[in-house]
Enzyme design. Structure first.
Site, mmCIF file in Angstrom:
data_model
loop_
_atom_site.group_PDB
_atom_site.id
_atom_site.type_symbol
_atom_site.label_atom_id
_atom_site.label_comp_id
_atom_site.label_asym_id
_atom_site.label_seq_id
_atom_site.Cartn_x
_atom_site.Cartn_y
_atom_site.Cartn_z
ATOM 1 N N ARG A 273 -6.951 -11.725 4.405
ATOM 2 C CA ARG A 273 -7.505 -10.814 3.412
ATOM 3 C C ARG A 273 -6.830 -11.379 2.165
ATOM 4 O O ARG A 273 -5.624 -11.310 1.814
ATOM 5 C CB ARG A 273 -6.735 -9.278 3.660
ATOM 6 C CG ARG A 273 -7.048 -8.423 2.283
ATOM 7 C CD ARG A 273 -6.722 -6.853 2.845
ATOM 8 N NE ARG A 273 -5.346 -6.738 3.484
ATOM 9 C CZ ARG A 273 -4.272 -6.904 2.837
ATOM 10 N NH1 ARG A 273 -4.039 -6.979 1.518
ATOM 11 N NH2 ARG A 273 -3.219 -6.661 3.513
ATOM 12 N N HIS A 277 -4.460 -5.005 -0.011
ATOM 13 C CA HIS A 277 -5.223 -3.938 0.900
ATOM 14 C C HIS A 277 -6.283 -3.257 0.384
ATOM 15 O O HIS A 277 -7.537 -2.851 0.968
ATOM 16 C CB HIS A 277 -4.011 -3.159 1.515
ATOM 17 C CG HIS A 277 -4.634 -1.850 2.314
ATOM 18 N ND1 HIS A 277 -5.312 -2.354 3.790
ATOM 19 C CD2 HIS A 277 -4.521 -0.630 2.439
ATOM 20 C CE1 HIS A 277 -5.616 -1.296 4.435
ATOM 21 N NE2 HIS A 277 -5.363 -0.216 3.467
ATOM 22 N N TYR A 286 4.702 -8.186 -0.321
ATOM 23 C CA TYR A 286 5.140 -8.514 1.235
ATOM 24 C C TYR A 286 4.724 -9.791 1.572
ATOM 25 O O TYR A 286 4.304 -10.271 2.924
ATOM 26 C CB TYR A 286 4.260 -7.344 2.149
ATOM 27 C CG TYR A 286 2.967 -7.233 2.101
ATOM 28 C CD1 TYR A 286 1.968 -7.961 2.516
ATOM 29 C CD2 TYR A 286 2.659 -6.249 0.950
ATOM 30 C CE1 TYR A 286 0.457 -7.530 2.249
ATOM 31 C CE2 TYR A 286 1.325 -5.462 1.037
ATOM 32 C CZ TYR A 286 0.351 -6.242 1.393
ATOM 33 O OH TYR A 286 -0.883 -5.938 1.240
#
Length: 382
Positions: A273, A277, A286
Site C-alpha cells: 500500500r 490506510h 509506523y
C-alpha cells in the site's frame, strides 16, 4: 492414583481411530516457496499481448482514479477514501478474470475493482461519500456491496457460490480481503465452509504489509498467508501482487478450477500500500519513507511498461492514449462529484425493515414534522 501411575501405563501409546486420517494429501495444497511471477521471466513470452495491453490501460486508469478520489477527500467531496495505489494489479486482475455471470465480493478498498468490472465510478464512491446506502444495485454488475466490516463479505461469497451450485448455475464468486481481514473469525469460517462444501469461490488476499498500522509479522507466524489454505483442505497460491500478468494467470486458473467443480482456492498476492490506510491516517508514524521507495521500484505499472516496451508493444502513442483516457475519466468523475447530491431525508427509514417498527414510525413522524416546520420558516422569510 493417576493414569500415569497405573501399572503398564508407561507402555500405553494410544492411537487415533481410522477416521482421523486426512481427507486429502496436504502436499499439493501447499504454495510455492516464492511468489509466482510472469513479468521479467521466461513465462512472459507466453503472455497474450492483447491481455497485457488491456491490463496496462486499466492500470493507468486505475492509478489516476485513485489519485482523483484521494483529491476529492481533500476537497470535502468524499468523507473517506482508502486508496489502492500500488495494488492496482490485484484490483484489475480480479475484475478481468470474471465472467459476466460471476460475482465479485469487494472490501472497502476495492472500489477500483468494482469500476474495472464496469460500475459507474460515482456509484462506486457513493458509500464513501456517505449520502445513501450502498450507492448501486449489486445485481447490475454482480458486485456485492463494498464491505467496511473486515472479512464479513467472505461468508456471504461462500453462501452465494454454494447456493448457485445447488441451483445448477455456472457461477463463481471471487472474494477480496486484506491481510488484516485474515485475522478475523469470518475469514476462517468462510474458508472452512467453502472447502467442506467445495464451493466455487476464490479468496484473494491482498497482503499489502499492514492492517492499518499493524505489520503482518504481528498478525501471524505462518510462513505465508497462502499456507493457511492447507488447514482447510484447499490449495494455497502465492503470487507477486504487483505483477499484473501473474495475478491474472493465477486467478484465472483458480476461477477455472472452481467452475469445473474443483472447489475453492486461497490466493495470496504480495503487494504494498503506497498511500496511507485512508486519508485520515498518518502512515509516517509506523513505516519509513525509505521502505515505500523500495516498493516504488516494483511499481505494477513500471513492471508492465518494461515488459511491453521490451517486446515492442508499447510506444509513445499507446502511452499517451492510455493517459488521455485516464484524464477524461478523472475529469468526468471530478465534475460529477462536484455537484451536490439531491438527498431525500426520509430515505433514512427506507429499506430498513419490510414493515417499519413502532420506533421507526415515531422517528419518521418526528423528522417529517421538523422538515415541514423548516419549510414553513423558509416560506415566511420570503
Amino acid at each position: 492414583m493417576t493414569v500415569q501411575e497405573l501399572p503398564g501405563a508407561a507402555a500405553y501409546r494410544p492411537t487415533p481411530p481410522p477416521a482421523w486420517k486426512p481427507l486429502t494429501d496436504p502436499a499439493p495444497l501447499l504454495p510455492d516457496p516464492e511468489p509466482y511471477r510472469v513479468l521479467g521471466t521466461d513465462a512472459a513470452a507466453d503472455a497474450d499481448p492483447e491481455l497485457l495491453l488491456r491490463l496496462y490501460a486499466e492500470l493507468v486508469r486505475g492509478r489516476r482514479y485513485n489519485a482523483q478520489a484521494t483529491a476529492l477527500t481533500k476537497q470535502g467531496r468524499l468523507a473517506v477514501y482508502p486508496s489502492s495505489t500500488g495494488q492496482e494489479a490485484c484490483e484489475i486482475a480480479a475484475a478481468l478474470v470474471l465472467e459476466e455471470r460471476d460475482w465479485l465480493f469487494p472490501s472497502y478498498r476495492d472500489t477500483l475493482a468494482a469500476v474495472a468490472r464496469g460500475m459507474d465510478p460515482v456509484e462506486a464512491l457513493t458509500l464513501l461519500r456517505g449520502d445513501r446506502h450502498t450507492g448501486y444495485d449489486p445485481r447490475e454488475h454482480r458486485v456485492a456491496p463494498l464491505c467496511t466490516p473486515l472479512a464479513t463479505q467472505l461468508p456471504h461469497a461462500v453462501g452465494l457460490a454454494h447456493a448457485a451450485r445447488l441451483k445448477g448455475d455456472d457461477v463463481v464468486a471471487l472474494a477480496m480481503v486484506g491481510d488484516g481481514g485474515t485475522s478475523e473469525g469470518d475469514f476462517h469460517e468462510a474458508l472452512n465452509f467453502a472447502a467442506v462444501w467445495r464451493a466455487p469461490v476464490v479468496f484473494l488476499v491482498q497482503n499489502n504489509g499492514f492492517a492499518i498500522s499493524v505489520p503482518l509479522a504481528k498478525q501471524t507466524a505462518a510462513p505465508s498467508l497462502a499456507h493457511k489454505a492447507v488447514g482447510y483442505g484447499m490449495p494455497g497460491r502465492l503470487v507477486d501482487g504487483n505483477d499484473a500478468a501473474a495475478v491474472h494467470q493465477v486467478l484465472a486458473e483458480a476461477v477455472a478450477r472452481a467452475r469445473r467443480g474443483g472447489g475453492p482456492t486461497l490466493v495470496e498476492a504480495v503487494t504494498y500500500r503506497m498511500d496511507a490506510h485512508t486519508n485520515a491516517d498518518d502512515a509516517t508514524r509506523y513505516r519509513a519513507d525509505s521502505d515505500v521507495e523500495i516498493w516504488r521500484a516494483h511499481d505494477p505499472i513500471r513492471l508492465l511498461e518494461r515488459e511491453l516496451t521490451g517486446r515492442g508493444l508499447l510506444g509513445d502513442d499507446v502511452i499517451e492514449e492510455a493517459r488521455e483516457a485516464a484524464e477524461r475519466m478523472a475529469a468526468a468523475l471530478r465534475e460529477r462529484m462536484n455537484a451536490d447530491p439531491v438527498l431525500e431525508p426520509m430515505d433514512l427509514f427506507a429499506h430498513v425493515y419490510a414493515e417499519r417498527t413502532s420506533q421507526l414510525r415515531e422517528q419518521a413522524d418526528l423528522l417529517r414534522a421538523e422538515l415541514e416546520a423548516g419549510q414553513d420558516d423558509v416560506e415566511e422569510r420570503r
